[in-house]
Design a protein around this motif. Structure first.
Motif, PDB file in Angstrom:
ATOM      1  N   ALA B 368       0.847  -1.203   0.000  1.00  0.00           N
ATOM      2  CA  ALA B 368       0.000   0.000   0.000  1.00  0.00           C
ATOM      3  C   ALA B 368       0.879   1.248   0.000  1.00  0.00           C
ATOM      4  O   ALA B 368       0.610   2.220  -0.718  1.00  0.00           O
ATOM      5  N   VAL B 369       1.957   1.201   0.792  1.00  0.00           N
ATOM      6  CA  VAL B 369       2.850   2.352   0.890  1.00  0.00           C
ATOM      7  C   VAL B 369       3.673   2.505  -0.394  1.00  0.00           C
ATOM      8  O   VAL B 369       3.824   3.617  -0.934  1.00  0.00           O
ATOM      9  N   LEU B 370       4.150   1.388  -0.900  1.00  0.00           N
ATOM     10  CA  LEU B 370       4.891   1.423  -2.171  1.00  0.00           C
ATOM     11  C   LEU B 370       4.020   2.027  -3.272  1.00  0.00           C
ATOM     12  O   LEU B 370       4.454   2.902  -4.029  1.00  0.00           O
ATOM     13  N   ASN B 371       2.795   1.555  -3.360  1.00  0.00           N
ATOM     14  CA  ASN B 371       1.897   2.013  -4.425  1.00  0.00           C
ATOM     15  C   ASN B 371       1.600   3.507  -4.330  1.00  0.00           C
ATOM     16  O   ASN B 371       1.569   4.205  -5.343  1.00  0.00           O
ATOM     17  N   ALA B 372       1.385   3.982  -3.110  1.00  0.00           N
ATOM     18  CA  ALA B 372       1.089   5.413  -2.946  1.00  0.00           C
ATOM     19  C   ALA B 372       2.280   6.254  -3.382  1.00  0.00           C
ATOM     20  O   ALA B 372       2.134   7.247  -4.099  1.00  0.00           O
ATOM     21  N   ASN B 373       3.457   5.843  -2.953  1.00  0.00           N
ATOM     22  CA  ASN B 373       4.639   6.631  -3.303  1.00  0.00           C
ATOM     23  C   ASN B 373       4.951   6.560  -4.791  1.00  0.00           C
ATOM     24  O   ASN B 373       5.359   7.547  -5.406  1.00  0.00           O
ATOM     25  N   TYR B 374       4.737   5.382  -5.370  1.00  0.00           N
ATOM     26  CA  TYR B 374       4.978   5.235  -6.800  1.00  0.00           C
ATOM     27  C   TYR B 374       4.019   6.127  -7.588  1.00  0.00           C
ATOM     28  O   TYR B 374       4.428   6.894  -8.466  1.00  0.00           O
ATOM     29  N   LEU B 375       2.736   6.052  -7.260  1.00  0.00           N
ATOM     30  CA  LEU B 375       1.758   6.852  -7.989  1.00  0.00           C
ATOM     31  C   LEU B 375       2.036   8.344  -7.801  1.00  0.00           C
ATOM     32  O   LEU B 375       1.977   9.121  -8.761  1.00  0.00           O
ATOM     33  N   ALA B 376       2.396   8.725  -6.570  1.00  0.00           N
ATOM     34  CA  ALA B 376       2.703  10.140  -6.311  1.00  0.00           C
ATOM     35  C   ALA B 376       3.875  10.598  -7.178  1.00  0.00           C
ATOM     36  O   ALA B 376       3.910  11.737  -7.647  1.00  0.00           O
ATOM     37  N   SER B 377       4.833   9.699  -7.408  1.00  0.00           N
ATOM     38  CA  SER B 377       6.013  10.072  -8.191  1.00  0.00           C
ATOM     39  C   SER B 377       5.710  10.113  -9.686  1.00  0.00           C
ATOM     40  O   SER B 377       6.467  10.683 -10.457  1.00  0.00           O
ATOM     41  N   ARG B 378       4.610   9.499 -10.093  1.00  0.00           N
ATOM     42  CA  ARG B 378       4.331   9.360 -11.519  1.00  0.00           C
ATOM     43  C   ARG B 378       3.440  10.446 -12.104  1.00  0.00           C
ATOM     44  O   ARG B 378       3.413  10.625 -13.324  1.00  0.00           O
ATOM     45  N   ILE B 379       2.661  11.100 -11.285  1.00  0.00           N
ATOM     46  CA  ILE B 379       1.639  11.967 -11.877  1.00  0.00           C
ATOM     47  C   ILE B 379       2.147  13.391 -12.097  1.00  0.00           C
ATOM     48  O   ILE B 379       3.075  13.842 -11.431  1.00  0.00           O
ATOM     49  N   ASP B 380       1.498  14.063 -13.062  1.00  0.00           N
ATOM     50  CA  ASP B 380       1.907  15.416 -13.420  1.00  0.00           C
ATOM     51  C   ASP B 380       1.423  16.474 -12.424  1.00  0.00           C
ATOM     52  O   ASP B 380       1.987  17.551 -12.348  1.00  0.00           O
ATOM     53  N   TYR B 381       0.355  16.165 -11.704  1.00  0.00           N
ATOM     54  CA  TYR B 381      -0.113  17.139 -10.714  1.00  0.00           C
ATOM     55  C   TYR B 381       0.953  17.336  -9.644  1.00  0.00           C
ATOM     56  O   TYR B 381       1.722  16.413  -9.332  1.00  0.00           O
ATOM     57  N   GLU B 382       0.972  18.537  -9.072  1.00  0.00           N
ATOM     58  CA  GLU B 382       1.905  18.813  -7.990  1.00  0.00           C
ATOM     59  C   GLU B 382       1.487  18.026  -6.737  1.00  0.00           C
ATOM     60  O   GLU B 382       0.298  17.965  -6.407  1.00  0.00           O
ATOM     61  N   VAL B 383       2.466  17.412  -6.110  1.00  0.00           N
ATOM     62  CA  VAL B 383       2.190  16.683  -4.872  1.00  0.00           C
ATOM     63  C   VAL B 383       3.033  17.299  -3.755  1.00  0.00           C
ATOM     64  O   VAL B 383       4.218  17.004  -3.645  1.00  0.00           O
ATOM     65  N   PRO B 384       2.430  18.187  -2.970  1.00  0.00           N
ATOM     66  CA  PRO B 384       3.197  18.809  -1.892  1.00  0.00           C
ATOM     67  C   PRO B 384       3.427  17.836  -0.737  1.00  0.00           C
ATOM     68  O   PRO B 384       2.795  16.781  -0.687  1.00  0.00           O
TER      69      PRO B 384
END
Lengths: 443, 489
Positions: B368-384
């Motif tokens: 679950a943690v891996l997936n969240a971080n991976y998706l956060a790293s992949r998307i174009d939207y800003e992730v603060p």
């Protein structure tokens, strides 16, 4: 042997993919993602051995298998009616089962329509203008009715009046809900298992915010004069809250016609069964209290093409928007159970539902008559019409009778030193003859 | 842009091709209401075994054959999106895949006993309860657990009532509950419902608890601090021990909102962090179906010091080990559910934990943690903010988050939670859970990115490919029509 992968079988876990994902994030291993100080890291064991699906299922089967197999003649708020296979089948469809609260209504039209239909059925059954799409159970619905009474009452007052025979569990839940807003839960007397109208009149004053009554009552008696209860409540500007269930409401006089302001109770009698007390709280009230209703409401709106569409509505009452000023803290409710109730009602149809309710009266009457003929038993104790259940006097100590009955394969309630309570529905009807025989043995 | 980006171009979605929503497609005709298909009004009371004055006059309900009903509800189900339909990254809701075998287990006849059965006749049920209490206690680092609360919010209510009873038993009149501004709305509603004043705690710059603000907020009136860890931004409260010390020094209790426990299984325990009382959302963390909004179950765990206040009945093994019994804890707060909560949900949770065991639970959190971080790293939207645990909050920036979410529906995925927590502008709170594999996450990222690149006009017009087009919720609320009776008027 079934191959048992270490780790969760419900998480895709290709090693190459994992490596690529870690690489994309820019860390060496999954452990690097956990931003937890060492001082609070857990390095112990939880002590749960992983099992195959088959073994996990066997574990549950084996454990629950330690329950005695008894034919239950029990009720007091939790009822077992036959649940049509259609209910299980449709409620198991994954699109219903695995969906969430309908915060994106455009992809939740199916569930929203089903809940709208559930609300509509309750409106028809109660005669009241609005029903929500479920509370946890009858007890919490009663608690919510109490806090609603304080919000809608035109004059102040903190007394909540309940019958002295109210089920202890309901009373304690009500007390929990009443505690925050400083409401005081008090009792009024009952006679022959129903409201003692004179006693209620004496107990009432202008500090009463709410009067609660049930029909059928906890001992299965049908209230003979709800209109008088409604009038008394009205005279004191107290909210009249009536407890019931959808089967009984199909037959008994409409709550709206006897002056009920709120109807609460268990919808689990349809669609769910006893389930060790798991419930489906029903909640309906007059349209004028709409903006004070707790829980979710489904309404009709229109979409961008002007077609009819369903949506959660009046959400400004709810905790996720109104926070500490919400009408209730409820979030997760019993939506799937409400859907089960709706499908069950629809499967029965009007004739089927009324017929089921009529059976609840005649089965109870007939069984009471038969038990009354058993030496050592008098039934029913109360001179009332009964619905599903009734109390019986036992010459021997009731606890001993119930315990002996268990050895014969039957379960009943013990409600007094010499009093048991017996419930009969379509579910245990086939066992009536054996039950009466067993009673004759032990009474 | 990483090299991976090019490799996943084949995931770039076209709205309405391989990502079609399931929907009723009969030329814009909806499945009619049951009442519109065929209803019958029957006279009641004519043949009833009751006097007239006790019965209603008539009842009008849909009157359809079983095949008609089967089709009605099957069509309705087709207009509904569940976890098995596709990704459901709704932040803070932990929409995991639901194992099918737990459904079978919950349907066992032995699970469906009456709640008033004698303890001796339901030893299996009591044993399962006691075992689950033990599992949850060890997972949360808590000494005692009640299974009674029927949902997470009911768990909060139970926990806060326990805190109130504890203070009262100490002769300590405390009137306030402190809650961070990023907390779930239920926390605020629960505290108010239990009779407390709410003190809202502003978050610090880094999205975590502001220690200075906390010190200023707590005092002799503080009954409890309610905290989610990781919080709703997906951030672990690294100063949790200091937070616990501040609250405890003030004489308050620390309450753990278990909504985000899926991030910590087997790696950290609220009890070890200094929490005194917590609830578990077993329908989230231990994967039982959310059923379109319930039922859930919200067991509550407490430290030894608070065990005497748990709701009644509680279940324990008998002292001589011969069996299991129900009892009322010495200073019980009473009850929060008519009997023992949502039992069949608890059976599923037990089966799930027994299936996964230590290794499976820890793996679920890890993925679950891996997936969240991976998706956060992949998307174009800003992730603060960051680093994240099981969820992250992206910002839709110049876009309206709610509009962006509607457009995501056209790409065949359920959108994230929107516009919350409010500390991120146009928040897209995203929790993919462990149920998604890399391919699915890449699809999801592609859907995010496609929407991120679209103009306001496109977002305003969305969704176009769902069962209903954009629904006007304002007018639905202005003129409430809440039953088919309202349509007749």
């Amino acid at each position: 042997m079934t191959r048992q992968r270490r780790g969760s079988p419900y998480a895709p876990g290709d090693t190459d993919d994992t490596a690529a994902m870690l690489d994309a994030i820019g860390v060496e291993g999954v452990e690097d993602l956990f931003d937890i100080p060492d001082s609070v890291r857990f390095d112990g064991e939880l002590g749960v051995e992983p099992r195959s699906e088959r073994d996990a299922r066997r574990l549950v089967e084996r454990t629950l298998g330690r329950n005695d197999e008894l034919t239950e003649f029990m009720g007091r708020g939790h009822y077992d009616h036959y649940v049509p296979a259609l209910v299980d089948d449709l409620a198991s469809r994954q699109e219903f089962l695995t969906s969430y609260t309908q915060y994106q209504p455009e992809v939740a039209q199916g569930f929203l329509q089903a809940l709208f239909e559930y609300q509509s059925m309750l409106v028809e059954l109660t005669g009241l203008g609005v029903a929500n799409c479920s509370m946890y159970d009858a007890a919490t619905a009663l608690g919510e009715a109490a806090t609603l009474s304080q919000r809608v009452r035109s004059v102040s007052g903190e007394r909540i009046l309940v019958p002295d025979q109210l089920r202890e569990g309901k009373r304690e839940v009500l007390a929990a809900y009443a505690d925050g807003p400083d409401l005081s839960v008090e009792t009024y007397p009952t006679a022959e298992g129903t409201v003692d109208v004179d006693g209620l009149a004496d107990a009432l004053d202008d500090d009463a915010a709410m009067v609660y009554a049930e029909t059928p009552t906890v001992c299965g008696a049908i209230e003979p004069d709800l209109g008088a209860v409604g009038e008394l409540a009205d005279d004191h500007d107290a909210l009249f809250v009536l407890g019931s269930d959808p089967v009984a409401l199909a037959l008994l006089e409409r709550p709206a016609d006897v002056g009920a302001d709120v109807v609460v109770g268990e919808a689990s009698a349809l669609g769910a069964g006893t389930a060790y007390g798991m419930g489906t709280g029903l909640f309906a009230t007059r349209a004028e209290y709409l903006r004070q209703v707790p829980g979710r409401l489904v309404g009709i709106g229109s979409d961008a093409t002007d077609r009819r569409a369903f949506t959660l509505t009046l959400q400004t009452r709810e905790q996720h928007i109104r926070k500490e000023r919400a009408t209730s803290n409820i979030c997760t409710n019993q939506a799937l159970m409400a859907l089960r109730t709706a499908v069950h009602v629809a499967t029965l149809g009007p004739d089927g539902l009324v017929g089921l309710a009529e059976d609840c009266v005649s089965l109870a009457r007939d069984l009471a008559t038969r038990l009354d003929e058993v030496s050592g038993l008098q039934a029913p104790v109360n001179d009332r019409h009964h619905f599903r259940e009734f109390q019986a006097h036992t010459d021997q100590p009731a606890a001993a009778v119930a315990s002996d009955l268990e050895s014969e394969g039957f379960a009943v309630h013990v409600v007094g030193e010499h009093r048991i309570q017996v419930c009969v529905t379509d579910a245990n009807e086939p066992a009536i003859d054996r039950f009466v025989d067993a009673m004759a043995e032990v009474a | 842009m990483s090299e991976d980006r090019d490799a996943t171009d084949d995931h770039a979605p076209e709205a309405g091709t391989r990502y079609d929503q399931a929907r009723w497609t009969d030329d814009g005709q909806y499945e009619p209401l049951l009442a519109e298909k065929d209803s019958t009004e029957v006279a009641v009371g004519d043949d009833a075994p009751l006097p007239d004055d006790l019965t209603r006059d008539s009842l009008e309900l849909p009157d359809l054959s079983e095949p008609e009903l089967a089709r009605h509800y099957t069509r309705l189900s087709g207009m509904n999106y569940g976890v098995d339909s596709g990704p459901f990254p709704l932040g803070s809701c932990t929409m995991k895949y639901n194992p099918k075998f737990t459904e079978r287990v919950a349907a066992l006849p032995a699970a469906a006993v009456h709640p008033d059965r004698s303890a001796t006749s339901v030893q299996g049920t009591l044993e399962l309860q006691a075992e689950l209490q033990g599992y949850l206690g060890r997972i949360g680092g808590m000494d005692a657990v009640t299974l009674q609360p029927p949902a997470g919010a009911a768990g909060e209510f139970t926990g806060i009532r326990i805190a109130a009873a504890y203070h009262e038993a100490n002769g300590d009149d405390r009137t306030e509950v402190v809650i961070p501004d990023s907390a779930h709305g239920t926390n605020f509603a629960t505290a108010a419902m239990a009779g407390f004043d709410v003190v809202e705690l502003p978050s610090a710059e880094d999205g975590r608890v502001d220690i200075g603000a906390l010190e200023a907020a707590v005092g002799e009136d503080t009954a409890a601090l309610m905290l989610t860890n990781p919080n709703t931004l997906g951030l672990f409260e690294r100063d949790i021990e200091e937070i616990a010390e501040i609250v405890h020094d003030a004489g308050g209790l620390l309450y753990y909102d278990g909504a985000n426990l899926n991030a910590l299984l087997g790696r950290a325990r609220p009890g070890d962090m200094g929490f005194d009382v917590m609830h578990y959302n077993v329908h989230k963390t231990f994967a039982t179906p959310h059923g379109g909004g319930g039922p859930g179950a919200g067991p509550v765990g407490v430290t030894e010091e608070l065990a005497a206040f748990l709701p009644t009945p509680h279940v324990r093994q008998q002292a001589d080990g011969s069996g299991y019994e129900r009892y009322e804890p010495e200073r019980s707060i009473g009850k929060v559910h008519g009997f023992s909560g949502n039992w069949l949900v608890l059976v599923r949770a037990f089966a799930y934990i027994a299936r996964l065991g230590d290794a499976g639970l820890a793996d679920a959190s890890a993925r679950a943690v891996l997936n969240a971080n991976y998706l956060a790293s992949r998307i174009d939207y800003e992730v603060p903010y960051g680093p994240f645990h099981h969820e992250f909050v992206a910002s839709a920036g110049e876009q309206d988050a709610a509009d962006a979410a509607k457009r995501m529906l056209d790409y065949g995925v359920h959108p994230p939670t929107t516009k919350w927590p409010e500390i991120v502008d146009e928040a897209l709170m995203t929790e993919p859970t462990e149920a998604e594999g890399k391919g699915s996450l890449d699809d999801l990222a592609a859907a995010f990115d496609a929407v991120a690149a679209e103009d306001d006009a496109t977002l305003d017009a969305a969704p176009e490919r769902t069962a209903a087009r954009r629904i006007d919720q304002v007018s639905a609320a202005r003129e409430p029509r809440l039953s088919w009776h309202a349509l007749e008027e």
